[in-house]
Design a protein around this motif. Structure first.
Motif, PDB file in Angstrom:
ATOM      1  N   SER A 202       8.781  -6.839  71.542  1.00 49.80           N
ATOM      2  CA  SER A 202       9.822  -5.940  72.014  1.00 49.80           C
ATOM      3  C   SER A 202      10.775  -6.708  72.917  1.00 49.80           C
ATOM      4  CB  SER A 202       9.231  -4.744  72.764  1.00 49.80           C
ATOM      5  OG  SER A 202       8.478  -5.177  73.868  1.00 49.80           O
ATOM      6  N   GLY A 203      12.024  -6.298  72.943  1.00 50.87           N
ATOM      7  CA  GLY A 203      12.998  -6.931  73.821  1.00 50.87           C
ATOM      8  C   GLY A 203      13.682  -8.150  73.240  1.00 50.87           C
ATOM      9  N   ILE A 204      13.429  -8.449  71.973  1.00 45.64           N
ATOM     10  CA  ILE A 204      14.087  -9.581  71.319  1.00 45.64           C
ATOM     11  C   ILE A 204      14.639  -9.136  69.973  1.00 45.64           C
ATOM     12  CG2 ILE A 204      12.688 -11.351  72.444  1.00 45.64           C
ATOM     13  CD1 ILE A 204      11.081 -11.596  69.827  1.00 45.64           C
ATOM     14  N   LEU A 205      15.649  -9.895  69.500  1.00 44.23           N
ATOM     15  CA  LEU A 205      16.149  -9.657  68.146  1.00 44.23           C
ATOM     16  C   LEU A 205      15.223 -10.397  67.201  1.00 44.23           C
ATOM     17  CD1 LEU A 205      18.307  -8.237  66.566  1.00 44.23           C
ATOM     18  CD2 LEU A 205      19.804 -10.207  66.860  1.00 44.23           C
ATOM     19  N   PHE A 206      14.198  -9.721  66.797  1.00 43.56           N
ATOM     20  CA  PHE A 206      13.018 -10.326  66.184  1.00 43.56           C
ATOM     21  C   PHE A 206      13.341 -11.235  65.003  1.00 43.56           C
ATOM     22  CE2 PHE A 206       8.517 -10.513  65.639  1.00 43.56           C
ATOM     23  CZ  PHE A 206       8.279 -10.564  64.283  1.00 43.56           C
TER      24      PHE A 206
ATOM     25  N   MET B 272       8.042 -17.051  64.460  1.00 46.66           N
ATOM     26  CA  MET B 272       6.809 -16.557  65.068  1.00 46.66           C
ATOM     27  C   MET B 272       5.674 -17.520  64.749  1.00 46.66           C
ATOM     28  SD  MET B 272       7.818 -13.939  66.640  1.00 46.66           S
ATOM     29  CE  MET B 272       6.218 -13.341  67.190  1.00 46.66           C
ATOM     30  N   ALA B 273       4.905 -17.854  65.750  1.00 43.45           N
ATOM     31  CA  ALA B 273       3.820 -18.806  65.568  1.00 43.45           C
ATOM     32  C   ALA B 273       2.547 -18.257  66.180  1.00 43.45           C
ATOM     33  CB  ALA B 273       4.172 -20.138  66.217  1.00 43.45           C
TER      34      ALA B 273
ATOM     35  N   THR C  74       9.016 -18.550  59.752  1.00 40.31           N
ATOM     36  CA  THR C  74      10.396 -18.461  60.212  1.00 40.31           C
ATOM     37  C   THR C  74      10.943 -17.052  59.986  1.00 40.31           C
ATOM     38  OG1 THR C  74      11.357 -19.065  58.081  1.00 40.31           O
ATOM     39  CG2 THR C  74      10.739 -20.871  59.563  1.00 40.31           C
ATOM     40  N   GLY C  75      12.120 -16.797  60.519  1.00 38.83           N
ATOM     41  CA  GLY C  75      12.739 -15.494  60.327  1.00 38.83           C
ATOM     42  C   GLY C  75      12.988 -15.184  58.857  1.00 38.83           C
TER      43      GLY C  75
ATOM     44  N   ASP D  64       6.930  -8.625  59.527  1.00 42.13           N
ATOM     45  CA  ASP D  64       7.707  -7.463  59.116  1.00 42.13           C
ATOM     46  C   ASP D  64       8.839  -7.336  60.129  1.00 42.13           C
ATOM     47  OD1 ASP D  64       8.794  -4.946  58.643  1.00 42.13           O
ATOM     48  OD2 ASP D  64       6.886  -4.076  58.070  1.00 42.13           O
ATOM     49  N   ASN D  65      10.010  -7.802  59.749  1.00 39.44           N
ATOM     50  CA  ASN D  65      11.124  -7.802  60.703  1.00 39.44           C
ATOM     51  C   ASN D  65      11.528  -6.381  61.104  1.00 39.44           C
ATOM     52  OD1 ASN D  65      11.242 -10.588  60.761  1.00 39.44           O
ATOM     53  ND2 ASN D  65      12.864 -10.724  59.219  1.00 39.44           N
TER      54      ASN D  65
END
Length: 115
Positions: A25-29, A34-35, A52-53, A72-73
């Motif tokens: 939460s709080g980020i433009l995912f 993500m690691a 990666t995104g 899951d973006n």
């Protein structure tokens, strides 16, 4: 405020499976890689897998063919499916989000593989 919250850890027998989740939460995912990292008692923290995104994934040699990372973006969530678990997989598993500007860590979740 940025938060990464891991869940899904626990005790599992050798050969079993667990699925970890990391909710952000709080980020433009979608802009963040993500690691998943892990740290076993008395050992250095090591990279387990990253995605990666855009969905490209990489794995540590020790988990290739057993672990699968996904995301899951739309839900701002990353996952780590762990199969054929071994006692050597016992560790605290943490997720990290990284962009060209920022890096954030979750607090981790304990995975114990034992009979």
């Amino acid at each position: 405020q940025v938060q990464l919250v891991e869940s899904g850890g626990g005790l599992v027998q050798p050969g079993g499976s667990l699925s970890l989740s990391c909710t952000a939460s709080g980020i433009l995912f979608r802009l963040y890689t993500m690691a998943w990292y892990r740290q076993a008692p008395g050992k250095e923290r090591e990279l387990v897998a990253l995605i990666t995104g855009g969905g490209s994934a990489n794995y540590a040699d020790s988990v290739k063919g057993r672990f699968t990372v996904s995301r899951d973006n739309a839900k701002s969530a990353a996952y780590l499916q762990m199969n054929s678990l071994k006692p050597d997989d016992t560790a605290v598993y943490s997720c990290k989000s990284e962009s060209r500007w920022n890096t954030y860590w979750g607090k981790g979740t304990l995975v114990t593989v034992s009979s």
